[in-house]
Design a protein around this motif. Structure first.
Motif, PDB file in Angstrom:
ATOM      1  N   ALA A  39      -7.346  -0.737   2.438  1.00  0.00           N
ATOM      2  CA  ALA A  39      -6.592  -0.635   1.180  1.00  0.00           C
ATOM      3  C   ALA A  39      -5.726  -1.876   0.965  1.00  0.00           C
ATOM      4  N   VAL A  48       0.855  -1.188   0.000  1.00  0.00           N
ATOM      5  CA  VAL A  48       0.000   0.000   0.000  1.00  0.00           C
ATOM      6  C   VAL A  48       0.890   1.236   0.000  1.00  0.00           C
ATOM      7  N   LYS A  64      -6.656  -1.034  -7.693  1.00  0.00           N
ATOM      8  CA  LYS A  64      -7.494  -2.003  -6.983  1.00  0.00           C
ATOM      9  C   LYS A  64      -8.297  -1.336  -5.874  1.00  0.00           C
ATOM     10  N   ARG A  65      -7.625  -0.591  -5.011  1.00  0.00           N
ATOM     11  CA  ARG A  65      -8.321   0.055  -3.898  1.00  0.00           C
ATOM     12  C   ARG A  65      -7.707   1.424  -3.614  1.00  0.00           C
ATOM     13  N   ARG A 118      -2.685  -0.016  -4.639  1.00  0.00           N
ATOM     14  CA  ARG A 118      -3.498   0.140  -3.426  1.00  0.00           C
ATOM     15  C   ARG A 118      -2.977   1.394  -2.750  1.00  0.00           C
TER      16      ARG A 118
END
Length: 122
Positions: A120, A12, A79-80, A43
Motif C-alpha cells: 500500500a 498509509v 491509489k492503493r 493508500r
C-alpha cells in the motif's frame, strides 16, 4: 466495529473491522475518512478479522451511502487499497466486486499483513 490501526507506514491509513459493523460504527468513522480524503493520494489497508460477521443494524445502507459519496467525489485520490482477510465468503465477494474499487487493489492473507502495508505504501 471499526478500529484505526496505528502501526502503519507513512502515508498509509489502516483499519480493522470486527464483529458486526453498524451504521453507528460507519458514522463514527466518517470524520476520519474525510480527513484521509484531504490528501491527494489515499493508500489504505483494511484488515477484516476472522470474527467479522458482516453488517449490523443500518450498516449496509450507511456503507453504500458513504461509499458512493466518496467514490464519486474523490475517485482519483484512491491509489492503493490492500484488504487483509482469510475468510472465504469475503474473498469470494472481493473477487466479484473488486473491479469497483478505484486505484490498485490487492488481497492479502492475515499472515501477509506486513507485505500488505508495504504494498500500500509503494
Amino acid at each position: 466495529m471499526i478500529e484505526m490501526l496505528t502501526d502503519m507506514p507513512e502515508g498509509v491509513a489502516g483499519i480493522r473491522v470486527t464483529g458486526r459493523v453498524t451504521g453507528d460504527d460507519l458514522r463514527a468513522f466518517e470524520p476520519k475518512m474525510r480527513q484521509l480524503l484531504e490528501t491527494d493520494e489515499v493508500r489504505f489497508v483494511e484488515v477484516i478479522d476472522p470474527d467479522y460477521e458482516g453488517f449490523g443494524r443500518g450498516g449496509l445502507a450507511e456503507d453504500i451511502k458513504m461509499g458512493f459519496g466518496v467514490l464519486f467525489k474523490h475517485h482519483s485520490a484512491f491509489k492503493r487499497m490492500a484488504v487483509v482477510t482469510d475468510t472465504e465468503w469475503i474473498l469470494h465477494t472481493l473477487h466479484v466486486l473488486g473491479w469497483m474499487v478505484p486505484g490498485e487493489f490487492k488481497i492479502f492473507g492475515h499472515d501477509q499483513l506486513e507485505q500488505a502495508k508495504q504494498w500500500a505504501a509503494g
